[in-house]
Design a protein around this motif. Structure first.
Motif, PDB file in Angstrom:
ATOM      1  N   PRO A 130       8.137  -8.980  -4.068  1.00 16.29           N
ATOM      2  CA  PRO A 130       7.987  -7.888  -5.038  1.00 16.29           C
ATOM      3  C   PRO A 130       8.190  -8.348  -6.473  1.00 16.29           C
ATOM      4  O   PRO A 130       7.909  -7.593  -7.408  1.00 16.29           O
ATOM      5  CB  PRO A 130       9.068  -6.891  -4.610  1.00 16.29           C
ATOM      6  N   ASN A 136       1.315  -8.084  -4.569  1.00 14.54           N
ATOM      7  CA  ASN A 136       1.707  -6.895  -5.326  1.00 14.54           C
ATOM      8  C   ASN A 136       0.952  -6.815  -6.645  1.00 14.54           C
ATOM      9  O   ASN A 136       0.557  -5.730  -7.087  1.00 14.54           O
ATOM     10  CB  ASN A 136       3.210  -6.910  -5.580  1.00 14.54           C
ATOM     11  N   ILE A 145      -1.153   0.919  -5.680  1.00 15.42           N
ATOM     12  CA  ILE A 145       0.279   1.239  -5.675  1.00 15.42           C
ATOM     13  C   ILE A 145       0.739   1.426  -7.111  1.00 15.42           C
ATOM     14  O   ILE A 145       0.130   0.899  -8.049  1.00 15.42           O
ATOM     15  CB  ILE A 145       1.114   0.125  -4.989  1.00 15.42           C
ATOM     16  N   VAL A 149       5.849  -3.303  -3.896  1.00 15.76           N
ATOM     17  CA  VAL A 149       6.330  -3.004  -2.549  1.00 15.76           C
ATOM     18  C   VAL A 149       7.080  -4.221  -2.024  1.00 15.76           C
ATOM     19  O   VAL A 149       6.571  -5.345  -2.081  1.00 15.76           O
ATOM     20  CB  VAL A 149       5.167  -2.666  -1.608  1.00 15.76           C
ATOM     21  N   PHE A 151       7.597  -5.918   0.790  1.00 15.81           N
ATOM     22  CA  PHE A 151       7.019  -5.970   2.132  1.00 15.81           C
ATOM     23  C   PHE A 151       8.007  -6.507   3.166  1.00 15.81           C
ATOM     24  O   PHE A 151       8.072  -6.007   4.289  1.00 15.81           O
ATOM     25  CB  PHE A 151       5.767  -6.853   2.123  1.00 15.81           C
ATOM     26  N   SER A 154      11.895  -4.237   3.371  1.00 14.21           N
ATOM     27  CA  SER A 154      11.980  -2.845   3.799  1.00 14.21           C
ATOM     28  C   SER A 154      11.797  -2.761   5.311  1.00 14.21           C
ATOM     29  O   SER A 154      10.929  -3.436   5.883  1.00 14.21           O
ATOM     30  CB  SER A 154      10.914  -2.006   3.096  1.00 14.21           C
ATOM     31  N   THR A 157       8.144  -1.748   6.326  1.00 16.46           N
ATOM     32  CA  THR A 157       6.978  -2.612   6.106  1.00 16.46           C
ATOM     33  C   THR A 157       7.153  -4.028   6.647  1.00 16.46           C
ATOM     34  O   THR A 157       6.172  -4.777   6.695  1.00 16.46           O
ATOM     35  CB  THR A 157       6.667  -2.702   4.597  1.00 16.46           C
TER      36      THR A 157
END
Length: 305
Positions: A130, A136, A145, A149, A151, A154, A157
């Motif tokens: 990120p 991104n 977006i 994010v 990825f 999280s 994801t």
């Protein structure tokens, strides 16, 4: 019997190095795992307590173990259909002899297969970061977006991200399997289909797939076994995190055996029991592959005849 052994003694002598290496790195670890699975042992001292099937009883009532097993199944169900479908489409396109530069495209798709898994994991960790990660940056530039994010950071994801990287990594080898299967279809089958005006998707669905069905079963089960052995990729990308969201069976076994970073006591015997159970799952898939391939091969012979 002894006369036969004496006659082929040099042949067996040539096989001896392979047997020694196989015994050291295949057969001995299997028997050792079964032995340690019946002991309560940390692996760092000589105090081994025989518990029989006690580790397996604890294992089957351990929710953390079943969570890891469930994530392994989710990973399998997420990778195999994608891998099989995309690779089949690519194989059908690249099997066309009229397509120029098909060899070049095959090489480019196969290139990630020969790239070390650790290198793939590190590169994709950077790409999905990120913090100034190219993925991104591209999504932000396209307006898909509004903010970066995370990825791999999280729980929502991380698993889809690892699944995507895994499919990209091993797509080439599955495509090669499909290409080998498609090249077994006789040319007269294609000629007969053209005369009947059977082309495109109908040709693949009604003519080609029934003939390559034995290969399809074998490829599917080989891909399924491979999807259960994803330790290096997940370790290099997420280490089982965040919050154990990507901890599959192999990561659970490794963490239980060596207790890396969570402050718990290593339990090599308990991890060996999990490894034995996981081995039986893989063995069951392998046996299923042999049975299903044999039946599919018999069905394909009936179709050809």
């Amino acid at each position: 019997m002894f006369e036969t052994l004496h006659r082929y003694r040099y042949h067996y002598l040539m096989l001896l190095p392979g047997l020694i290496l196989g015994g050291m790195f295949v057969f001995y670890p299997i028997f050792a795992a079964c032995y340690y699975a019946m002991h309560d042992w940390s692996g760092f001292n000589s105090d081994k307590v025989f518990v029989g099937m006690g580790n397996f009883v604890k294992l089957f009532t351990d929710p953390i173990f079943w969570d890891a097993f469930q994530r392994a199944l989710i990973f399998l169900l997420g990778t195999v259909p994608l891998q099989m479908t995309i690779s089949l489409v690519l194989a059908v396109l690249l099997n066309n002899q009229l397509l120029k530069m098909s060899t070049y495209f095959r090489t480019m798709i196969f290139l990630p297969v020969v790239t070390p898994v650790a290198v793939i994991g590190i590169i994709w960790t950077f790409l999905l970061s990120p913090f100034n990660g190219p993925v991104n940056g591209l999504l932000l530039d396209l307006g898909l977006i509004s903010r970066p994010v995370d990825f791999l950071g999280s729980t929502d994801t991380v698993m889809p991200s690892v699944i995507g990287v895994y499919v990209w990594k091993w797509l080439g080898i599955t495509m090669i399997y499909w290409l080998a299967a498609l090249q077994t279809v006789p040319d007269d089958v294609y000629d007969s289909a053209k005369l009947d005006r059977c082309r495109g998707a109908k040709l693949v669905w009604y003519i080609v797939l029934p003939i390559v069905l034995p290969f399809a079963v074998a490829i599917t089960l080989i891909s399924a076994v491979g999807a259960l052995n994803v330790f290096p990729l997940i370790m290099s990308m997420t280490n089982g995190g965040p919050f154990f969201a990507s901890e599959v069976m192999e990561i659970f076994i490794y963490r239980t055996a060596f207790a890396t970073g969570d402050g718990s006591i290593p339990r090599l015997g308990y991890a060996a029991a999990a490894g034995v159970f996981f081995g039986f799952v893989v063995l069951s898939l392998t046996i299923g592959q042999a049975i299903a391939t044999r039946r599919a091969r018999a069905g394909a012979k009936e179709i050809r005849s």
